[in-house]
Write a protein that holds these residues in place. Structure first.
Motif, short mmCIF file in Angstrom:
data_model
loop_
_atom_site.label_atom_id
_atom_site.label_comp_id
_atom_site.label_asym_id
_atom_site.label_seq_id
_atom_site.Cartn_x
_atom_site.Cartn_y
_atom_site.Cartn_z
N TYR A 23 39.76 36.68 10.03
CA TYR A 23 39.22 36.55 8.69
C TYR A 23 38.86 37.94 8.16
CZ TYR A 23 38.81 31.54 9.50
OH TYR A 23 39.08 30.21 9.74
N THR B 126 39.49 40.57 4.43
CA THR B 126 40.55 41.26 3.70
C THR B 126 40.73 42.67 4.26
OG1 THR B 126 38.92 41.99 2.07
CG2 THR B 126 40.12 39.96 1.60
N ARG C 57 43.00 44.24 -10.40
CA ARG C 57 43.44 44.60 -9.06
C ARG C 57 44.89 45.07 -9.07
NH1 ARG C 57 43.00 40.36 -4.65
NH2 ARG C 57 43.45 42.21 -3.39
N PRO D 73 35.76 39.58 0.49
CA PRO D 73 35.70 38.70 1.67
C PRO D 73 34.80 37.50 1.43
CG PRO D 73 35.47 41.00 2.31
CD PRO D 73 35.40 40.97 0.81
N SER E 101 38.74 34.63 -2.45
CA SER E 101 38.97 35.91 -1.78
C SER E 101 40.40 36.40 -2.03
CB SER E 101 38.73 35.76 -0.27
OG SER E 101 37.37 35.51 0.00
N LEU E 102 41.35 35.48 -2.04
CA LEU E 102 42.73 35.87 -2.31
C LEU E 102 42.88 36.46 -3.70
CD1 LEU E 102 44.66 32.82 -0.78
CD2 LEU E 102 44.29 35.07 0.24
N GLY F 63 39.93 39.67 -3.79
CA GLY F 63 39.92 40.66 -2.73
C GLY F 63 38.56 40.81 -2.07
N GLN G 71 38.55 43.26 10.60
CA GLN G 71 38.60 41.81 10.49
C GLN G 71 37.81 41.18 11.65
OE1 GLN G 71 42.98 41.23 10.17
NE2 GLN G 71 42.52 40.33 8.16
#
Length: 659
Positions: A447, A449, A75, A208, A202-203, A206, A382
């Motif tokens: 919520y 990304t 990423r 969701p 997810s962090l 990337g 989102q």
């Protein structure tokens, strides 16, 4: 008969022991072994296999951590990882211009990967998921199978029983059962993490959180199978292989840690059975959600009590659960805690919403929910979880908002199809004198990304039914954002596809559709496909005239009305919009071909002003998602991308929370 003291095994003579050797996750080994040679050899094998099993669980998490690190590194290395517009100087300094070998290689690999791993396979068994998710699941299954079988002593021992003519048969079955159980314990934090909204995965990746649901379900099923095997294996050992019976089994089954293990097995069986889709349809989704959460917490607790020496996995799982719930609570408080005045201090204030109901023309009800709220800021695509305290405080549902009139994210608008459950009660709320219903709303979020890639010049947004609340704000945001920060940036090409059943469904978003068309006339095209009406249908207009023009004749433009406008709702009043960039197709009895739509958009890219890569954004029924994945996969061509034809690098984001 009482159970032996904790940490002791009945086969070992603790009274004759000179010392003990600790083994992580298992009772200490008594040395020297004073049992018969067969039992001593069996103990040697059992403790060696246990140590190997613990090593395998650590290796498994090392592999998981390594894969996450690699994904994060990719990423960072991705030449398109920035979601903000970049200047030409920045692009040149990072060597990611159109002609760079690194950028072309990256695009080619991405296109090849999508071509073969994006489509759905074995839908009847796995559901609507991509081949990539199935490949990940299969890799996990192969890993677990290999490491369950490797490192096992395949040998049996027949050992005498003191003061008895019977013999014990000692096999590696119990040790293999323990290894499978250890894997089940080690997988538990992973399956819990895959189910959370506040998702650390997810962090890192990337991706969701909702896209992890497939792996969450299947890792849960793997744990169920592993725990069942563990239970059956030790039942065979204690009820058949060890003698004399039934004395050995009766002493075994009443021990506290065994009772807790049995309860844990019952709980995970309940979790598995009541998570089957057909059973969920029978019992209702809300029953599934509540019982799944309660039974899951109880399962973690009883697993902790069953084998405390591996409680670290359960402690980690419980920590993830409470961290997730705590973050959700903090999000909600951050949104709704407000300063009332100097005398009253801080108070909790829900958002006051206005509800407009629409008949969808097929016996269903769709509501438009609108309210103003200053925080928190959110990006197009989102979603928030909404709770309606007038209906129930125990449920919340995910919905994608779009800014009313596409002007300010402080104005939330939601398009909600009222199916079964609590949302079906929204149209039943009492209306005021103006014809609207009002209800308080509690939000949690946002919520998801960032979805829109600001480095991609061609955006195709596709929606089915109420999925327009996802696609419309993304189309508007794409049209309003250039691909680079330079003055000579090309005009972005944006196309919005909306598939609806009836023409009257246009009324859900008629104001926002009008704003989109008239604010971005140069680079936005809107195509509406009406799948269940013939083109000869006539319409009511805003003045509710009995005879209105046919679709081919001139009709009034869409009129925009602000949220605060208290006009009487027009449940049967709608128009067929008229605009040069709006095209309406009447299909009468079928849906549009997603393959044709994607190919037409990609094929026209070479002659468009923008040129370059394509991003497809979609939300709708599962069948639409299946067709769109196949269409986007077919549009990708790694060879052409490597030769510089970026139009064949087609990315897809499919929103799988269709509401």
């Amino acid at each position: 008969m009482t159970s032996p003291p904790a940490g002791r095994r009945h086969i070992q003579d603790h009274d004759a022991a000179e010392s003990s050797v600790p083994h992580w996750g298992y009772p200490s080994r008594v040395v020297p072994c004073v049992n018969d040679p067969g039992s001593c050899a069996y103990l040697d094998a059992v403790y060696w296999m246990h140590d190997v099993s613990m090593l395998y669980t650590f290796i498994m998490w090392a592999v998981i951590g390594g894969l996450l690190f690699i994904i994060l590194a990719f990423r960072v290395a991705n030449p398109r990882n920035s979601r903000r517009p970049r200047s030409k100087a920045e692009l040149e300094s990072q060597n990611v211009t159109k002609g760079s070998s690194f950028s072309r290689a990256w695009g080619a690999i991405s296109a090849w990967t999508r071509r073969y791993l994006l489509p759905e396979s074995l839908v009847y068994f796995f559901g609507h998921v991509t081949r990539l998710q199935i490949v990940i699941l299969c890799a996990m299954l192969v890993y677990l199978l290999i490491f369950t079988l490797v490192g096992t002593v395949y040998k049996s021992w027949v050992t005498p029983i003191e003061d008895s003519p019977k013999f014990n048969t000692r096999t590696p079955l119990g040790a293999v059962g323990n290894r499978v159980g250890a894997f089940a314990y080690a997988l538990t934090p992973l399956t819990v993490a895959l189910s959370t909204r506040e998702n650390i995965l997810s962090l890192i990746t990337g991706v969701p959180y909702q896209h992890f649901n497939f792996l969450h379900r299947w890792t849960g099923r793997i744990i169920f199978i592993q725990s069942a095997f563990h239970t059956i294996a030790w039942t065979i050992v204690q009820a058949k292989l060890y003698q004399p019976q039934p004395q050995v089994y009766n002493e075994f089954i009443v021990q506290v840690y065994i009772v807790m293990g049995i309860i844990a097995q019952i709980l995970i069986t309940f979790l598995y059975i009541f998570s089957i889709k057909r059973v969920i349809r029978w019992t209702g989704h809300e029953f599934f959600r509540k019982t799944h959460y309660v039974a899951g917490i109880l399962y973690l607790g009883f697993c902790w009590g069953h084998w405390t020496k591996l409680a670290c996995w359960m402690i980690a799982s419980i920590g993830i659960v409470f961290l997730d719930r705590g973050c959700r609570l903090l999000r909600t408080l951050a949104i709704h805690l407000k300063l009332k005045d100097e005398s009253k201090g801080i108070g909790f204030k829900a958002a006051e919403s206005k509800i407009t109901s629409f008949d969808d023309g097929d016996g269903g009800i769709v509501v438009r929910l609108e309210f103003a709220h200053q925080r928190p800021p959110w990006r197009a695509g989102q979603h928030f979880f909404l709770c309606f305290p007038e209906l129930t405080v125990w449920q919340s549902h995910p919905f994608t908002p779009f800014p009313s009139q596409l002007q300010s994210d402080a104005r939330h608008t939601y398009i909600i199809r009222c199916l079964k459950g609590e949302t079906s009660r929204l149209p039943l709320l009492p209306q005021n004198a103006s014809g609207f219903a009002n209800t308080p709303v509690i939000l949690t979020g946002p919520y998801g990304t960032p979805i829109l890639d600001n480095t991609t010049p061609n955006i195709l947004a596709i929606a089915g039914g109420t999925g327009i609340s996802f696609a419309l704000p993304l189309a508007a945001a794409a049209a309003a954002t250039p691909t680079t920060a330079t003055d000579d940036a090309p005009v972005r090409r944006v196309e919005l596809i909306w598939v609806i059943r009836r023409a009257r469904n246009i009324e859900w978003i008629q104001d926002e559709l009008n704003v989109l068309l008239h604010s971005h006339q140069k680079n936005v095209t809107v195509r509406i496909f009406i799948s269940r009406e013939p083109h000869t249908l006539t319409f009511n207009t805003f003045d509710d005239s009995k005879q209105s023009p046919s679709p081919s004749s001139s009709s009034p433009p869409i009129s925009a009305s602000p949220i605060g406008d208290e006009k009487v709702a027009r449940p049967l009043s709608y128009v067929m919009p008229q605009h040069p960039n709006l095209h309406v197709s009447w299909l009468e009895d079928h849906h549009p071909d997603m393959g044709e739509i994607v190919q037409e958009f990609v094929g026209s890219g070479s002659s468009s002003v923008a040129g370059g890569r394509v991003q497809v954004l979609g939300s709708g029924p599962a069948g639409m998602g299946r067709d769109l994945r196949a269409a986007v996969a077919a549009a990708n061509d790694g060879g052409k991308v490597w030769r510089g034809e970026e139009g064949f690098d087609v990315d897809l984001y499919w929103d799988n929370r269709y509401m």
